[in-house]
Design an enzyme around this catalytic site. Structure first.
Site, PDB file in Angstrom:
ATOM      1  N   LYS A 123       0.809  -1.227   0.000  1.00  0.00           N
ATOM      2  CA  LYS A 123       0.000   0.000   0.000  1.00  0.00           C
ATOM      3  C   LYS A 123       0.838   1.272   0.000  1.00  0.00           C
ATOM      4  O   LYS A 123       0.378   2.333  -0.442  1.00  0.00           O
ATOM      5  CB  LYS A 123      -0.903   0.008   1.237  1.00  0.00           C
ATOM      6  N   SER A 138      -9.285   0.556   7.715  1.00  0.00           N
ATOM      7  CA  SER A 138      -9.131  -0.139   8.990  1.00  0.00           C
ATOM      8  C   SER A 138      -7.752  -0.762   9.089  1.00  0.00           C
ATOM      9  O   SER A 138      -7.434  -1.410  10.073  1.00  0.00           O
ATOM     10  CB  SER A 138     -10.191  -1.233   9.111  1.00  0.00           C
ATOM     11  N   GLU A 161      -9.149 -14.386  -4.715  1.00  0.00           N
ATOM     12  CA  GLU A 161     -10.057 -13.845  -3.700  1.00  0.00           C
ATOM     13  C   GLU A 161     -10.351 -14.933  -2.670  1.00  0.00           C
ATOM     14  O   GLU A 161     -10.208 -16.119  -2.951  1.00  0.00           O
ATOM     15  CB  GLU A 161     -11.388 -13.403  -4.341  1.00  0.00           C
ATOM     16  N   GLY A 211     -16.080 -13.621  -0.254  1.00  0.00           N
ATOM     17  CA  GLY A 211     -15.499 -12.329  -0.624  1.00  0.00           C
ATOM     18  C   GLY A 211     -15.144 -12.343  -2.098  1.00  0.00           C
ATOM     19  O   GLY A 211     -14.177 -11.719  -2.515  1.00  0.00           O
ATOM     20  N   ASP A 246     -16.415 -11.007  -4.797  1.00  0.00           N
ATOM     21  CA  ASP A 246     -17.154 -10.000  -5.569  1.00  0.00           C
ATOM     22  C   ASP A 246     -16.582  -9.795  -6.970  1.00  0.00           C
ATOM     23  O   ASP A 246     -17.336  -9.613  -7.933  1.00  0.00           O
ATOM     24  CB  ASP A 246     -17.186  -8.666  -4.804  1.00  0.00           C
ATOM     25  N   SER A 276       1.694  -9.854  -0.660  1.00  0.00           N
ATOM     26  CA  SER A 276       1.322  -8.442  -0.596  1.00  0.00           C
ATOM     27  C   SER A 276       1.480  -7.770   0.762  1.00  0.00           C
ATOM     28  O   SER A 276       1.593  -6.546   0.814  1.00  0.00           O
ATOM     29  CB  SER A 276      -0.108  -8.267  -1.112  1.00  0.00           C
TER      30      SER A 276
END
Lengths: 317, 317
Positions: free
Chosen positions: B51, B74, B200, B204, B206, B296
């Site tokens: 990130k 979060s 995924e 979850g 999607d 990640s």
């Protein structure tokens, strides 16, 4: 006067090992005000320790026609020589003690090395390796006491200082002294005002005693969690280099090693073995300014790693 | 026709973030015959996740005169924005839910960010961030749905392919799709024949559903160990890019995440969080040929890390 180990020799080693070892990252942290910790993560080498640098440095100078290489080791050096030999297409024979961890033996064998098992005594191991060298014409690969091996290990510090610039202090563990000899030469050449600090376990302080005495002295078989730092006498080749460059040697307890391992696990997200956390332990205890630290290896016994993980979040310093 | 995200944009992001993020190593392993695993260790970024790339990519384009930035998160995005803002001398406000882990909140605050606490609902969080942006003139830093953020995340794959060359397959986790959008563009441009596989959690999925439906669909709040992959709808900016490049999305169970975390701990000597091990889990299950994998992140709860360490040595595959 010819230097026993020069920056040029370390640069030459860097060219020999390029693309064969990981260019490990430097992880920067500020654990407290006034301390900038710059950790060179050698635990990320494919065999889990800096030893791969020295092994490739020496083996890459050999002709593919040599009958093979021979090493004696109970741990990281064995895996490094086996891996480097496989990559370079050389035959490797490794003499291991009967009490070596099963995992380390399995990993050495899975790299195609022939493992010769002898008793637990380290002198028997060395003798058997010499015999094998004579009988089969194998090239010995000493774990530390060799200019090409020490030059290879020194590439860790070369990369560190090239990446981050001048340091106030540099910390590395000392066992036989190959890592520190190579690193000290690189640091002294590129960052001349750095204080170079060696680290040994409390039980296993042969280099500290030898530096005090002004000559190589031996200690009884060390009892320490740091299985990579149980050497009893500094190397004949490495010791004069340490005398020239190492300002002092600091000692660590088993408890400090475990705390530093827990800190690395939670703050750096790295698995370190006790020997690999030794320099970190001292840098966390006393470091000030910009401190380069070799995080030398990560081959920890799964049971010990479980104990370290139980310590929960990173300890306060 | 202007591409929504180009290789040039990713290269520009690489220049903006250079020297500000770690050039993470690629760790190579051959867990079984026919599989060459090339793991990009983003867990080694200072805040423990990729990130930081997206945060620096966006924040580095801002004038030092802006009143500050605002983000809602979060987890890893909050820490990334706080850190990038501090380094660049910008003020940061982060809206966090009241149930965010204390450790993550403490780390965000220790980087000097102002933390605004709201209820646990993610929509309330987004609303409050929008209000703060309006009221105080703060620049919003979206966690994924922004071209500069996605371009920053794509630098992870840019570095990977520049270092190792063409890949047979590329695996990355998909949450909002910022990481995968940026990486997919870089991989497609530099290694055109690579099969790009998204990952995924089973609960979850999607993006998998949205790709099947041909449009963005939402799922109920996912229950998965992978707290970084609990987004309920793909991003409006990222989704068309995923449609263009992602060949398929594979799902992982919590048990597979734990096994992959244990494998990484023992074989790579890396601490990964569940989301950070998702792509690895699928590559270990099905990978063939040269497989690039984004590892990640490594911000794992200490209690969960303890459970993973208990699994002993690396599981057989």
């Amino acid at each position: 006067l010819q230097e026993p180990l020069s920056l040029d020799a370390i640069r030459a080693a860097a060219r020999r090992i390029e693309g064969r070892v990981v260019r490990t990252p430097v992880l920067a942290r500020a654990p407290r005000a006034g301390l900038e910790l710059l950790g060179k993560a050698e635990s990320l080498q494919p065999t889990g320790a800096f030893k791969l640098r020295g092994a490739f440095s020496l083996l890459a100078t050999l002709s593919p026609d040599v009958p093979g290489v021979v090493a004696h080791s109970s741990g990281n050096h064995a895996q490094a020589v086996a891996r480097a030999a496989r990559v370079l297409g050389l035959r490797a024979v490794v003499v291991m003690p009967s009490d070596a961890p099963a995992l380390k033996r399995a990993r050495t064998e899975s790299d195609g090395a022939e493992v010769v098992v002898v008793g637990p005594d380290s002198e028997e191991r060395a003798r058997r390796a010499e015999e094998l060298a004579r009988e089969r014409g194998l090239v010995p690969v000493p774990p530390f006491d060799h200019p090409l091996v020490a030059a290879g290990q020194g590439t860790a510090a070369l990369e560190l200082v090239e990446e981050v610039g001048a340091l106030d202090r540099f910390y590395a563990p000392i066992s036989g002294g190959g890592l520190m000899a190579g690193c000290a030469v690189a640091v002294r050449a590129l960052s001349p005002r750095t204080e170079i600090v060696g680290v040994e376990p409390e039980d296993g302080d042969d280099t500290r005693r030898s530096l005090s005495a002004g000559e190589r002295v031996s200690v009884p078989p060390p009892k320490t969690l740091a299985d990579g730092l149980r050497v009893r006498t500094p190397g004949a080749f490495t010791f004069p280099i340490l005398q020239q460059h190492v300002a002092r040697v600091e000692l660590v307890s088993d408890e400090e090693l475990l705390e530093a391992m827990a800190w690395a696990l939670h703050e750096l997200r790295l698995v370190l073995e006790p020997s690999g956390a030794a320099a970190l332990a001292v840098a966390l205890r006393e470091g000030r300014g910009r401190c380069g630290v070799i995080l030398s290896g990560g081959n920890v016994d799964p049971g010990l790693l479980r104990e370290v993980a139980k310590r929960g979040r990173a300890p306060r310093l």
